[in-house]
Design a protein around this motif. Structure first.
Motif, PDB file in Angstrom:
ATOM      1  N   HIS A  12      -9.635  -3.445  -5.216  1.00 27.05           N
ATOM      2  CA  HIS A  12      -9.409  -2.261  -4.549  1.00 27.05           C
ATOM      3  C   HIS A  12      -9.205  -1.298  -5.656  1.00 27.05           C
ATOM      4  O   HIS A  12      -9.389  -0.041  -4.765  1.00 27.05           O
ATOM      5  CB  HIS A  12      -8.715  -2.158  -3.137  1.00 27.05           C
ATOM      6  CG  HIS A  12      -8.843  -2.556  -1.720  1.00 27.05           C
ATOM      7  ND1 HIS A  12     -10.215  -2.689  -0.624  1.00 27.05           N
ATOM      8  CD2 HIS A  12      -8.075  -4.799  -1.338  1.00 27.05           C
ATOM      9  CE1 HIS A  12     -10.260  -3.736   0.234  1.00 27.05           C
ATOM     10  NE2 HIS A  12      -9.526  -4.704  -0.372  1.00 27.05           N
ATOM     11  N   GLU A  13      -8.048  -1.884  -6.286  1.00 29.24           N
ATOM     12  CA  GLU A  13      -7.537  -0.247  -7.352  1.00 29.24           C
ATOM     13  C   GLU A  13      -8.620  -0.478  -8.642  1.00 29.24           C
ATOM     14  O   GLU A  13      -7.421  -0.314  -9.648  1.00 29.24           O
ATOM     15  CB  GLU A  13      -5.830  -0.864  -6.752  1.00 29.24           C
ATOM     16  CG  GLU A  13      -5.690  -0.405  -5.980  1.00 29.24           C
ATOM     17  CD  GLU A  13      -4.320  -0.518  -5.844  1.00 29.24           C
ATOM     18  OE1 GLU A  13      -3.748  -0.821  -5.286  1.00 29.24           O
ATOM     19  OE2 GLU A  13      -3.372  -2.132  -6.290  1.00 29.24           O
ATOM     20  N   ARG A  71      -4.914   9.481 -13.496  1.00 24.13           N
ATOM     21  CA  ARG A  71      -5.142   9.662 -12.476  1.00 24.13           C
ATOM     22  C   ARG A  71      -5.741  10.809 -11.788  1.00 24.13           C
ATOM     23  O   ARG A  71      -6.884  10.938 -11.765  1.00 24.13           O
ATOM     24  CB  ARG A  71      -3.797  10.367 -11.349  1.00 24.13           C
ATOM     25  CG  ARG A  71      -2.778   9.240 -11.303  1.00 24.13           C
ATOM     26  CD  ARG A  71      -1.610   9.967 -11.079  1.00 24.13           C
ATOM     27  NE  ARG A  71      -1.320  10.031  -9.018  1.00 24.13           N
ATOM     28  CZ  ARG A  71      -2.093  10.594  -8.267  1.00 24.13           C
ATOM     29  NH1 ARG A  71      -2.165  11.995  -9.588  1.00 24.13           N
ATOM     30  NH2 ARG A  71      -2.150  10.384  -7.375  1.00 24.13           N
ATOM     31  N   ALA A  85       1.290   4.147  -3.629  1.00 23.40           N
ATOM     32  CA  ALA A  85       0.835   5.272  -4.077  1.00 23.40           C
ATOM     33  C   ALA A  85       1.721   6.023  -3.974  1.00 23.40           C
ATOM     34  O   ALA A  85       2.166   7.205  -4.839  1.00 23.40           O
ATOM     35  CB  ALA A  85      -0.302   4.951  -3.451  1.00 23.40           C
ATOM     36  N   SER A  86       1.874   6.164  -2.513  1.00 27.18           N
ATOM     37  CA  SER A  86       2.822   7.767  -2.175  1.00 27.18           C
ATOM     38  C   SER A  86       4.489   7.247  -2.872  1.00 27.18           C
ATOM     39  O   SER A  86       5.356   8.338  -2.706  1.00 27.18           O
ATOM     40  CB  SER A  86       3.247   7.939  -0.948  1.00 27.18           C
ATOM     41  OG  SER A  86       3.392   6.611   0.042  1.00 27.18           O
ATOM     42  N   ASP A 128      -0.880   4.916  -9.959  1.00 27.05           N
ATOM     43  CA  ASP A 128      -0.043   4.508  -9.204  1.00 27.05           C
ATOM     44  C   ASP A 128       0.873   3.132  -8.780  1.00 27.05           C
ATOM     45  O   ASP A 128       2.295   2.983  -8.779  1.00 27.05           O
ATOM     46  CB  ASP A 128      -0.458   5.589  -7.999  1.00 27.05           C
ATOM     47  CG  ASP A 128      -0.566   6.539  -7.419  1.00 27.05           C
ATOM     48  OD1 ASP A 128       0.005   7.020  -8.736  1.00 27.05           O
ATOM     49  OD2 ASP A 128      -1.161   7.057  -7.220  1.00 27.05           O
ATOM     50  N   ALA A 129      -0.137   2.686  -8.456  1.00 27.81           N
ATOM     51  CA  ALA A 129       0.262   0.496  -8.954  1.00 27.81           C
ATOM     52  C   ALA A 129       0.851   0.502 -10.117  1.00 27.81           C
ATOM     53  O   ALA A 129       2.373   0.145 -10.014  1.00 27.81           O
ATOM     54  CB  ALA A 129      -1.185   0.433  -8.787  1.00 27.81           C
ATOM     55  N   ARG A 156      -5.093   5.004  -7.838  1.00 23.33           N
ATOM     56  CA  ARG A 156      -4.565   4.148  -7.041  1.00 23.33           C
ATOM     57  C   ARG A 156      -4.255   3.581  -8.160  1.00 23.33           C
ATOM     58  O   ARG A 156      -3.202   2.786  -7.935  1.00 23.33           O
ATOM     59  CB  ARG A 156      -5.558   3.508  -6.506  1.00 23.33           C
ATOM     60  CG  ARG A 156      -6.005   4.135  -5.437  1.00 23.33           C
ATOM     61  CD  ARG A 156      -6.949   3.019  -4.181  1.00 23.33           C
ATOM     62  NE  ARG A 156      -7.937   4.297  -3.204  1.00 23.33           N
ATOM     63  CZ  ARG A 156      -8.830   3.728  -2.541  1.00 23.33           C
ATOM     64  NH1 ARG A 156      -9.323   2.057  -2.999  1.00 23.33           N
ATOM     65  NH2 ARG A 156      -9.371   4.549  -1.916  1.00 23.33           N
ATOM     66  N   LEU A 170       0.869  -0.957   0.209  1.00 24.37           N
ATOM     67  CA  LEU A 170       0.116  -0.014   0.104  1.00 24.37           C
ATOM     68  C   LEU A 170       1.101   1.218   0.237  1.00 24.37           C
ATOM     69  O   LEU A 170       0.185   2.183  -0.436  1.00 24.37           O
ATOM     70  CB  LEU A 170      -1.021   0.039   0.677  1.00 24.37           C
ATOM     71  CG  LEU A 170      -2.124  -0.983   0.835  1.00 24.37           C
ATOM     72  CD1 LEU A 170      -2.660  -0.628   2.473  1.00 24.37           C
ATOM     73  CD2 LEU A 170      -2.612  -0.624  -0.002  1.00 24.37           C
ATOM     74  N   SER A 186       2.696   8.477 -10.164  1.00 21.92           N
ATOM     75  CA  SER A 186       2.345   8.374 -11.310  1.00 21.92           C
ATOM     76  C   SER A 186       3.051   9.461 -12.307  1.00 21.92           C
ATOM     77  O   SER A 186       3.116  10.551 -11.893  1.00 21.92           O
ATOM     78  CB  SER A 186       0.629   8.280 -11.558  1.00 21.92           C
ATOM     79  OG  SER A 186       1.193   8.263 -12.938  1.00 21.92           O
ATOM     80  N   GLU A 225     -10.433   8.890  -7.720  1.00 23.73           N
ATOM     81  CA  GLU A 225     -10.046   7.966  -7.279  1.00 23.73           C
ATOM     82  C   GLU A 225      -9.113   6.607  -7.116  1.00 23.73           C
ATOM     83  O   GLU A 225      -8.549   6.570  -7.274  1.00 23.73           O
ATOM     84  CB  GLU A 225     -10.774   7.969  -5.787  1.00 23.73           C
ATOM     85  CG  GLU A 225      -9.844   7.711  -4.507  1.00 23.73           C
ATOM     86  CD  GLU A 225      -8.638   7.479  -4.553  1.00 23.73           C
ATOM     87  OE1 GLU A 225      -7.903   7.116  -3.721  1.00 23.73           O
ATOM     88  OE2 GLU A 225      -8.601   9.113  -4.575  1.00 23.73           O
ATOM     89  N   LEU A 226     -10.244   5.724  -8.127  1.00 27.41           N
ATOM     90  CA  LEU A 226      -9.650   3.919  -8.181  1.00 27.41           C
ATOM     91  C   LEU A 226      -8.636   4.590  -9.355  1.00 27.41           C
ATOM     92  O   LEU A 226      -7.492   3.518  -9.360  1.00 27.41           O
ATOM     93  CB  LEU A 226     -11.150   3.244  -8.338  1.00 27.41           C
ATOM     94  CG  LEU A 226     -11.221   3.081  -6.966  1.00 27.41           C
ATOM     95  CD1 LEU A 226     -12.815   1.903  -7.693  1.00 27.41           C
ATOM     96  CD2 LEU A 226     -10.851   3.075  -5.768  1.00 27.41           C
TER      97      LEU A 226
END
Length: 636
Positions: free
Chosen positions: A275-276, A282, A138-139, A293-294, A290, A135, A143, A286-287
């Motif tokens: 969840h993603e 982006r 993302a940070s 970023d993944a 996520r 998790l 992206s 929100e999804l």
């Protein structure tokens, strides 16, 4: 009350798993087996971290932390302090105790293997409160779409991240599995002395990985500074290895075709879909953020894993085959003309032959082939004779999928560059066995498939030098790869986006990132040492089978053993092994030219990975000996 075994042996786990399900109101037996394994690994008699395949060696700082490869249901409750599992492990890995033996090696040999002390685990960042280690992606990996700047993203080299880790397998020391002395005698003269390289000194090992580093001698028994490799702990991370085939435990010796997936990869894929799941970009919602970023986080992981200079040098494709086709139909179509030359080696997979044949036919170019000696190694002297001012592309495998030969690609690339040619390296069979650094190799392109390195199928990678990629045309058109479209013209994005038309394989790219995380946590150098000691052991065993002939005996080999057995067609051997639960590949392995070089249309090909054991090799050899003894009675 049910009594559990006093040691976490594989037999004990198999016994629990074989109960066929838990009675009503009791926990599932598979869950009990896993928890029992973790419990016994934490007792004072053991020194390895139950969450990792061996005591944790010093590692460079990481932004992701492993959480025992547990399924979500086994993860600690949010209220439980995240540090508790680590504290339990720390208590179990105190100094002053003998480390665990190396599991997976026959008992008669175990006493001769190094017993080592596990170093004090480094004090890294605390575990995240979430049960999902990834998790932080993302940070940690913003992206590229969210970044206003278009400047390339620089990445640290492997040497910067871990200066003590050898860059290649030549400097990695052996684990000392049994058989190197006998193997040298058995292999002496198998290639008729026709190798191009200089003859080995008297008493030198038949395979490079038996030799100590040039800087230091091999460690004496009990003096190795490295932790023991616990293959049984590794095996517990791969749920499919608990399968039974024809009533027998699965023995998976088909790793060159595809590798199995650890629970960490399975969990990561499930989490993405739970969840993603979204298309990327982006700015949408929100999804989408996520998912973006993944996906871009996985690209960063691949770039670091390969030692690329920039994340923009990494293109996601479906696999090695698609990657080579992309290069042929973009750079090749743009730069190869009539009378130009393309060089490949005799060892190549069909995927590194057919696209170049198609390009040559379309452009009027010519294909040249680097020959191999009787051991299956390329002849560098003959290769140099093939190079001319008309050479445009040199495309070679780093490891032969049919023979296991490790090709000296760094030398091949350097020679290609002397003549102004572009060099392509097929790394499908190399990335899971050795450390690859594309900047050190100086390859212009490097391709590999995720499913060959414990990741999902349907995802692969093309690495290309940034300046070359920016000059290449796209090979597919559609969404995602365009900056602006009118009916008069289209403006394309830069690399890598211009080569990723349409919706990419987002989830499996993320799964590939998790697979690379897993491999890096174990350590490619640890994997290389174990696998190639196992290769020595397996080679020695196969050479004791009457009527068995190894095809490919190069001095530098990865974990492939290709053979034929007198009195049997390869498919008959494969079928007989399957009846015993042993999975091997029998056929031409999509590498017909090299097999025909040795007078064969097909071979039997066991191929090893770091979750295979000496006991499994013993079972393979025993079945083959039984077959060899039955040739006189076999129906013709």
């Amino acid at each position: 009350m049910t009594t559990v075994p006093s040691t976490p042996t594989s037999d004990g786990l198999a016994g629990l798993s074989g109960l066929g399900g838990a009675p009503a109101g009791l926990p599932d037996v598979t869950l009990l087996a896993q928890l029992a394994g973790e419990f016994f690994a934490a007792l004072p008699s053991g020194s390895h971290d139950a969450r990792l395949p061996f005591g944790a060696p010093p590692q460079p700082p990481q932004t992701e932390l492993a959480l025992a490869n547990r399924a979500p249901a086994l993860a600690p409750a949010p209220a439980r302090p995240a540090a508790a599992p680590d504290e339990a492990v720390d208590a179990a890995t105190g100094t002053g105790r003998a480390a665990n033996p190396v599991y997976g090696v026959p008992e008669a040999y175990a006493a001769a293997l190094p017993r080592v002390e596990s170093p004090e685990p480094p004090r890294g960042p605390s575990a995240p409160s979430s049960p999902y280690y990834f998790l932080g992606e993302a940070s940690a990996y913003p992206s590229t779409a969210s970044t206003a700047s278009t400047a390339p993203t620089a990445l640290p080299s492997h040497k910067d991240a871990s200066p003590d880790v050898p860059e290649d397998r030549v400097t990695a020391r052996s684990f000392g599995l049994p058989g190197d002395t006998e193997l040298r005698a058995l292999l002496a003269g198998l290639d008729g002395g026709k190798r191009e390289h200089a003859p080995a000194a008297p008493g030198a090992p038949a395979f490079y990985f038996l030799a100590p580093s040039q800087e230091e001698a091999a460690p004496a028994i009990g003096q190795s500074p490295r932790p023991a490799f616990d293959v049984q702990a590794v095996r517990r991370d791969f749920p499919i290895l608990q399968e039974r085939v024809n009533g027998r435990p699965l023995i998976w010796f088909d790793n060159a075709a595809t590798t199995h997936k650890p629970q960490a990869v399975i969990d990561r894929l499930a989490y993405f879909y739970q969840h993603e799941n979204s298309n990327i970009h982006r700015a949408a919602h929100e999804l989408a953020a996520r998912a973006t970023d993944a996906y871009e986080g996985a690209r960063n992981k691949v770039a670091r894993f390969l030692g690329a200079a920039q994340t923009e040098e990494i293109i996601f494709v479906r696999g090695t085959t698609e990657g080579i086709n992309l290069i042929a139909k973009t750079w090749g179509a743009q730069n190869v003309g009539e009378g130009d030359e393309i060089i490949v080696s005799h060892l190549e997979h069909h995927a590194n032959i057919v696209p170049w044949q198609q390009l040559a036919a379309a452009k009027g170019a010519k294909i040249k082939v680097i020959p191999v000696d009787d051991s299956g190694q390329v002849l560098l002297g003959e290769y140099r004779k093939l190079l001319t001012s008309r050479t445009r592309i040199v495309s070679v495998t780093q490891v032969s999928n049919a023979l296991g030969t490790v090709v000296p690609v760094k030398e091949i690339v350097a020679e290609a560059h002397r003549f102004g040619a572009v060099a392509v390296v097929d790394g499908a069979q190399s990335v899971s066995h050795m450390r690859v650094n594309v900047q050190d190799i100086d390859a212009d392109f490097f391709v590999f498939s995720g499913h060959k390195i414990f990741g999902p199928t349907g995802i692969g990678v093309v690495y290309g030098k940034r300046d070359i990629l920016e000059a290449m045309p796209p090979w597919q058109g559609g969404g995602n790869m365009i900056a602006d479209v009118t009916f008069e013209k289209t403006v394309y994005h830069g690399a890598p986006t211009r080569f990723e038309a349409g919706t990419g394989n987002i989830a499996d790219a993320v799964g590939l990132g998790a697979a690379l995380d897993y491999v890096e946590r174990i350590g490619l150098e640890n994997i290389a040492r174990y696998e190639h000691d196992l290769l020595v052991y397996a080679t020695r065993g196969l050479l004791t089978v009457p009527g068995l002939k190894l095809i490919g005996t190069a001095q530098d080999k990865a974990s492939v053993l290709s053979f034929v057995l007198d009195g049997y067609r390869p498919e008959e051997v494969g079928k007989a092994l399957n009846e015993e639960g042993i999975a091997v590949r029998s056929g031409h392995h999509c590498a017909q030219p090299i097999l025909r070089r040795f007078g064969q249309e097909a071979t039997v090909r066991p191929s090893l990975a770091f979750y295979n054991t000496c006991e499994e090799v013993d079972t393979l050899v025993a079945v083959l000996k039984r077959l060899a003894g039955n040739t006189g009675r076999k129906a013709r």
